[in-house]
Design a protein around this motif. Structure first.
Motif, PDB file in Angstrom:
ATOM      1  N   PRO A  36      27.891  38.298  53.145  1.00  0.00           N
ATOM      2  CA  PRO A  36      28.124  37.218  52.173  1.00  0.00           C
ATOM      3  C   PRO A  36      29.628  36.984  51.985  1.00  0.00           C
ATOM      4  O   PRO A  36      30.390  37.935  51.809  1.00  0.00           O
ATOM      5  CB  PRO A  36      27.473  37.745  50.892  1.00  0.00           C
ATOM      6  N   LEU A  37      30.022  35.732  52.011  1.00  0.00           N
ATOM      7  CA  LEU A  37      31.440  35.382  51.878  1.00  0.00           C
ATOM      8  C   LEU A  37      31.895  35.466  50.427  1.00  0.00           C
ATOM      9  O   LEU A  37      31.268  34.899  49.526  1.00  0.00           O
ATOM     10  CB  LEU A  37      31.669  33.960  52.404  1.00  0.00           C
ATOM     11  N   VAL A  38      32.990  36.179  50.203  1.00  0.00           N
ATOM     12  CA  VAL A  38      33.609  36.273  48.883  1.00  0.00           C
ATOM     13  C   VAL A  38      35.051  35.783  49.028  1.00  0.00           C
ATOM     14  O   VAL A  38      35.850  36.384  49.743  1.00  0.00           O
ATOM     15  CB  VAL A  38      33.604  37.717  48.342  1.00  0.00           C
ATOM     16  N   VAL A  39      35.376  34.683  48.371  1.00  0.00           N
ATOM     17  CA  VAL A  39      36.715  34.097  48.458  1.00  0.00           C
ATOM     18  C   VAL A  39      37.510  34.494  47.215  1.00  0.00           C
ATOM     19  O   VAL A  39      37.099  34.218  46.080  1.00  0.00           O
ATOM     20  CB  VAL A  39      36.648  32.570  48.586  1.00  0.00           C
ATOM     21  N   LEU A  40      38.664  35.129  47.443  1.00  0.00           N
ATOM     22  CA  LEU A  40      39.505  35.661  46.376  1.00  0.00           C
ATOM     23  C   LEU A  40      40.744  34.778  46.209  1.00  0.00           C
ATOM     24  O   LEU A  40      41.523  34.603  47.151  1.00  0.00           O
ATOM     25  CB  LEU A  40      39.932  37.084  46.720  1.00  0.00           C
ATOM     26  N   GLN A  41      40.938  34.229  45.020  1.00  0.00           N
ATOM     27  CA  GLN A  41      42.084  33.363  44.754  1.00  0.00           C
ATOM     28  C   GLN A  41      42.983  33.985  43.684  1.00  0.00           C
ATOM     29  O   GLN A  41      42.526  34.311  42.594  1.00  0.00           O
ATOM     30  CB  GLN A  41      41.607  31.988  44.285  1.00  0.00           C
ATOM     31  N   HIS A  42      44.243  34.131  44.026  1.00  0.00           N
ATOM     32  CA  HIS A  42      45.196  34.799  43.143  1.00  0.00           C
ATOM     33  C   HIS A  42      45.717  33.868  42.058  1.00  0.00           C
ATOM     34  O   HIS A  42      45.447  32.667  42.043  1.00  0.00           O
ATOM     35  CB  HIS A  42      46.374  35.343  43.969  1.00  0.00           C
ATOM     36  N   GLY A  43      46.497  34.427  41.163  1.00  0.00           N
ATOM     37  CA  GLY A  43      47.103  33.665  40.087  1.00  0.00           C
ATOM     38  C   GLY A  43      48.433  33.056  40.494  1.00  0.00           C
ATOM     39  O   GLY A  43      48.989  33.361  41.555  1.00  0.00           O
ATOM     40  N   GLY A  44      48.952  32.193  39.648  1.00  0.00           N
ATOM     41  CA  GLY A  44      50.227  31.554  39.922  1.00  0.00           C
ATOM     42  C   GLY A  44      51.350  32.564  40.030  1.00  0.00           C
ATOM     43  O   GLY A  44      51.478  33.459  39.197  1.00  0.00           O
ATOM     44  N   GLY A  45      52.166  32.444  41.080  1.00  0.00           N
ATOM     45  CA  GLY A  45      53.259  33.368  41.301  1.00  0.00           C
ATOM     46  C   GLY A  45      52.846  34.620  42.041  1.00  0.00           C
ATOM     47  O   GLY A  45      53.695  35.448  42.376  1.00  0.00           O
ATOM     48  N   GLN A  46      51.546  34.782  42.311  1.00  0.00           N
ATOM     49  CA  GLN A  46      51.073  35.926  43.070  1.00  0.00           C
ATOM     50  C   GLN A  46      50.878  35.543  44.537  1.00  0.00           C
ATOM     51  O   GLN A  46      51.205  34.430  44.957  1.00  0.00           O
ATOM     52  CB  GLN A  46      49.748  36.438  42.500  1.00  0.00           C
ATOM     53  N   THR A  47      50.331  36.474  45.317  1.00  0.00           N
ATOM     54  CA  THR A  47      49.983  36.212  46.712  1.00  0.00           C
ATOM     55  C   THR A  47      48.628  36.840  47.007  1.00  0.00           C
ATOM     56  O   THR A  47      48.045  37.512  46.162  1.00  0.00           O
ATOM     57  CB  THR A  47      51.011  36.819  47.694  1.00  0.00           C
ATOM     58  N   ARG A  48      48.176  36.662  48.217  1.00  0.00           N
ATOM     59  CA  ARG A  48      46.907  37.251  48.661  1.00  0.00           C
ATOM     60  C   ARG A  48      46.939  38.773  48.584  1.00  0.00           C
ATOM     61  O   ARG A  48      45.895  39.427  48.483  1.00  0.00           O
ATOM     62  CB  ARG A  48      46.607  36.810  50.099  1.00  0.00           C
ATOM     63  N   SER A 111      43.307  34.035  36.829  1.00  0.00           N
ATOM     64  CA  SER A 111      44.189  33.088  36.149  1.00  0.00           C
ATOM     65  C   SER A 111      44.185  31.736  36.846  1.00  0.00           C
ATOM     66  O   SER A 111      43.164  31.053  36.862  1.00  0.00           O
ATOM     67  CB  SER A 111      45.592  33.675  36.022  1.00  0.00           C
ATOM     68  N   MET A 112      45.279  31.316  37.463  1.00  0.00           N
ATOM     69  CA  MET A 112      45.311  30.025  38.145  1.00  0.00           C
ATOM     70  C   MET A 112      44.161  29.894  39.130  1.00  0.00           C
ATOM     71  O   MET A 112      43.486  28.858  39.196  1.00  0.00           O
ATOM     72  CB  MET A 112      46.643  29.834  38.868  1.00  0.00           C
ATOM     73  N   GLY A 113      43.926  30.936  39.932  1.00  0.00           N
ATOM     74  CA  GLY A 113      42.826  30.913  40.883  1.00  0.00           C
ATOM     75  C   GLY A 113      41.476  30.843  40.213  1.00  0.00           C
ATOM     76  O   GLY A 113      40.516  30.281  40.761  1.00  0.00           O
ATOM     77  N   GLY A 114      41.378  31.412  39.000  1.00  0.00           N
ATOM     78  CA  GLY A 114      40.140  31.317  38.245  1.00  0.00           C
ATOM     79  C   GLY A 114      39.888  29.906  37.745  1.00  0.00           C
ATOM     80  O   GLY A 114      38.757  29.422  37.754  1.00  0.00           O
ATOM     81  N   GLY A 115      40.963  29.240  37.312  1.00  0.00           N
ATOM     82  CA  GLY A 115      40.831  27.852  36.899  1.00  0.00           C
ATOM     83  C   GLY A 115      40.376  26.972  38.046  1.00  0.00           C
ATOM     84  O   GLY A 115      39.508  26.106  37.888  1.00  0.00           O
ATOM     85  N   THR A 116      40.970  27.202  39.224  1.00  0.00           N
ATOM     86  CA  THR A 116      40.564  26.458  40.416  1.00  0.00           C
ATOM     87  C   THR A 116      39.094  26.706  40.721  1.00  0.00           C
ATOM     88  O   THR A 116      38.331  25.773  41.017  1.00  0.00           O
ATOM     89  CB  THR A 116      41.415  26.881  41.625  1.00  0.00           C
ATOM     90  N   SER A 117      38.671  27.967  40.644  1.00  0.00           N
ATOM     91  CA  SER A 117      37.283  28.327  40.943  1.00  0.00           C
ATOM     92  C   SER A 117      36.323  27.706  39.939  1.00  0.00           C
ATOM     93  O   SER A 117      35.248  27.210  40.309  1.00  0.00           O
ATOM     94  CB  SER A 117      37.128  29.851  40.933  1.00  0.00           C
TER      95      SER A 117
END
Length: 316
Positions: A36-48, A111-117
């Motif tokens: 199963p694909l799990v896509v992880l999105q970081h917060g603003g100012g962070q990286t993968r 954070s930012m990635g959570g908002g996008t998600s």
């Protein structure tokens, strides 16, 4: 355009995909692509790199974990037009998912990635199988946002040494043990032509106006629309998402589950990667179980410790 030259020892991305408007998106992956694909999105100012420990644990648990640098961050391209709004971030996410050829991914966003998600799922842009939000919800604290902005605004002229970078991080995150080695900071900064160290992100990322009331209204509508298994993880020491903000989200999305990592701040995965990884895997095994080969179901999965000198800052 970039912040400068990558320092020696900075990991190269495992993958590159084309985002919206032909932006190159850099990413890493762990586990079996058939899981199963799990896509992880970081917060603003962070990286993968903020997701490395979690990605490895998910891969070991039977999932295919993919983390990518948001546009203007890390090894991904900077936007030629300087636009980094939520809508274009959702478009980049859609492009990455399409390139992976997978349907109904699990979205994990900090954070930012959570908002996008949350926007991607709540507005129907991505047909997800589950959603995990990390220290982010429609209602957030302005004091925490101000603290992040103050941190990111310091030293626009650059840092003269990695020691100075480490000191800035330690001041912002006093709850973390300061790493003995500065090598882990290499992936967070670039060496500019001026001989100084600069953060990896595009400074224009912070230039957009932030209407928190409009943001809250949009995310509240998205939260009400959620119909997938949902988990909210809060850092108990966070100054961005309060307990009241968490309960507000749970009222909007009554079927969601909630975990409070009491000893973590806003950077939950970085502060307590062990607790975070365990909570995420337990939730996913119930909501989106992996296909584990016979004889492997009882094999224990351990969560690697967070890397020292990892990502440190964030903008919702």
């Amino acid at each position: 355009m970039s912040a400068g030259t990558k320092l020696p020892g900075t990991p190269e991305p495992m993958h590159r995909w084309q985002g919206s408007g032909s932006i190159a998106i850099a990413g890493d992956a762990w586990g079996d692509p058939n899981g199963p694909l799990v896509v992880l999105q970081h917060g603003g100012g962070q990286t993968r790199h903020a997701w490395k420990g979690t990605g490895e644990a998910l891969g070991a648990a039977g999932y295919y974990a993919v983390a990518f640098d948001a546009r203007g961050h890390g090894d991904s391209d900077w936007a030629p037009d300087g636009l980094y709004g939520q809508d274009v971030m959702v478009q980049d996410l859609q492009c990455v998912i399409a390139a992976l050829g997978q349907h109904r991914p699990v979205l994990v966003g900090a954070s930012m990635g959570g908002g996008t998600s949350l926007v991607a799922v709540g507005e129907g842009h991505v047909d997800a199988s589950a959603l995990i939000l990390v220290d982010i919800a429609p209602r957030i604290e302005t004091k925490g946002i101000d603290n992040i902005q103050a941190f990111m605004s310091q030293k626009p002229e650059g840092f003269i040494s990695l020691e100075e970078v480490a000191e800035a991080i330690a001041t912002y995150q006093p709850q973390r043990v300061r790493p003995k080695s500065l090598e882990g900071l290499a992936k967070n900064v670039r060496l500019g032509s001026d001989g100084k160290y600069h953060w990896h992100w595009d400074p224009r990322f912070r230039a957009g106006t932030r209407d928190l009331q409009r943001r809250q209204e949009r995310l509240e509508a998205c939260a009400r629309a959620l119909a997938v298994p949902t988990l909210l993880v809060r850092g108990g020491l966070s100054d961005v998402l309060s307990e009241e903000g968490s309960q507000h989200f749970l009222d909007l999305c009554p079927h969601s589950e909630y975990v409070n990592v009491t000893s973590a701040g806003h950077m939950v995965a970085g502060d307590r990667n062990d607790v975070f990884g365990t909570s995420v895997i337990e939730f996913l095994k119930r909501s989106v179980p992996p296909s584990i080969p016979p004889g492997h179901a009882s094999r224990p999965v351990s969560t690697p410790p967070a890397e020292s000198g990892g990502d440190i800052n964030d903008v919702p």
